[in-house]
Design an enzyme around this catalytic site. Sequence first.
Site, PDB file in Angstrom:
ATOM      1  N   LYS A 171      27.525  17.095 142.155  1.00 43.66           N
ATOM      2  CA  LYS A 171      26.282  16.583 141.589  1.00 43.66           C
ATOM      3  C   LYS A 171      26.214  16.929 140.095  1.00 43.66           C
ATOM      4  O   LYS A 171      26.882  16.291 139.309  1.00 43.66           O
ATOM      5  CB  LYS A 171      25.102  17.107 142.402  1.00 43.66           C
ATOM      6  CG  LYS A 171      25.096  16.412 143.773  1.00 43.66           C
ATOM      7  CD  LYS A 171      24.034  16.858 144.727  1.00 43.66           C
ATOM      8  CE  LYS A 171      24.098  15.965 145.963  1.00 43.66           C
ATOM      9  NZ  LYS A 171      23.734  16.661 147.188  1.00 43.66           N
TER      10      LYS A 171
ATOM     11  N   SER B 298      16.197  17.860 148.895  1.00 43.63           N
ATOM     12  CA  SER B 298      16.715  16.740 148.109  1.00 43.63           C
ATOM     13  C   SER B 298      15.830  15.502 148.128  1.00 43.63           C
ATOM     14  O   SER B 298      15.913  14.684 147.225  1.00 43.63           O
ATOM     15  CB  SER B 298      18.123  16.389 148.573  1.00 43.63           C
ATOM     16  OG  SER B 298      18.145  16.204 149.960  1.00 43.63           O
TER      17      SER B 298
ATOM     18  N   HIS C 158      21.254  20.802 145.132  1.00 46.73           N
ATOM     19  CA  HIS C 158      20.452  20.196 144.063  1.00 46.73           C
ATOM     20  C   HIS C 158      19.903  21.236 143.072  1.00 46.73           C
ATOM     21  O   HIS C 158      19.225  20.868 142.111  1.00 46.73           O
ATOM     22  CB  HIS C 158      19.305  19.371 144.647  1.00 46.73           C
ATOM     23  CG  HIS C 158      19.768  18.046 145.160  1.00 46.73           C
ATOM     24  ND1 HIS C 158      19.958  16.961 144.340  1.00 46.73           N
ATOM     25  CD2 HIS C 158      20.113  17.638 146.412  1.00 46.73           C
ATOM     26  CE1 HIS C 158      20.376  15.932 145.064  1.00 46.73           C
ATOM     27  NE2 HIS C 158      20.484  16.313 146.318  1.00 46.73           N
TER      28      HIS C 158
END
Length: 392
Positions: free
Chosen positions: A240, A181, A209
Amino acid sequence: MSNLNYLDKQIEELKEGGVYRILPINYGACTNVIDLNHKRVVNLSSNNYLGLANHPDVKEAAIEAIRKYGAGTGSVRTIVGNQDILEDLEVILAEFKREEAVTVFQSGLNCNIGAIQAIVNKGDLIISDELNHASIIDGVRLSRADKAVFKHSDMEDLERVLKEKRNQYVNVLIITDGVFSMDGDLANLPEIVKLAKKYDCLTYVDDAHGSGVLGESGRGTVDHFGLHGQVDFIIGTLSKAIGVVGGYVASKKIVKEWLLHRARPLLFSTALPPAAVGAIIASVKLLMSSTEYTDKLWENAEYFKKGLKELGFNTGHSQTPITPVMIGDEAKTMKFSKALLENGVFVSGIVFPTVAKGAGRLRCMISASHTKEDLDFAIEVFAKVGKEHGLI
Ligand SMILES: *Cc1c(COP(=O)(O)O)cnc(C)c1O
């Protein structure tokens, strides 16, 4: 004199180090341009990769779910918190991920806190990449297995640990981020899977991610490398790119059965609220129906990266839309971030302890929601402030 004086001293040290922060306040939704501390700024700091956090269909689905299921689930999943909408979500996610089963948790962090300790035991070994996410480190700490670390993405070092230790343990679990990340680089999953087969190990990929970003329509790093069915535990986040909150473990069915009996966040913490679950279903359906969102994300990211590189910034070795701008010194990093904000661009500075000392950086997070005008404006501000600060 209070017995909390030790905290005064610690806070004073943060201030002296130039890393003390006051949390900024966002006075509206998370979008491309936000009202931060009552100032309109281009938002280069969210994990809302696809702009789904404020998508009308996603918001509507949340409202619909509240109408039918209420505001809260009233219980942990193992008692009466397991609403049918949550079961539906797990079926849809398993189809999306092209894996046998999915178990949904309240967050990505909860997955790591809950799953790792559930699947390994005393007599087992966990081997972890040195740059793995903080929630993996915490999850590993909670488990009763022994721990070893390999150098970041260094497959020779991983094999060295395996040669040295494999035969002293019952199960060995190799854990890695799918996308790292802070730098945006990918794990060498094909090689990790190969080594896991050679040394008879289990594999665990935290793809927070990568979910919604890599692979076909954002199916993740495992899809990107064509390794379906070959990673034992795939962790994804719904907080996310999916734009809501939550996390999941994609796996074989047997793993799900075990997690439902032993993963502590499922046993001791209330299930995700219906609004979140409804919204997530709408988000995942949008992703499954089109590559529009992921295509736009990658197009924007490439455009922005190219702009910063042409200005002479060091954007590291990212392979994803995560775009670090390497600065080094902690105080300098925070000062640069502050100056960008004054000029209408918000990029949070990332410093120790999130990254190593002396590896301070601005981490630009590009989203499908950014317009070309937003990105051009941000590049212009980077050029102006970067020159003023002697960085380019
Ligand atoms: C963000 C992140 C998490 C935490 O996910 P949440 O859903 O926000 O709790 C876990 N692991 C990694 C690698 C992350 O980047």
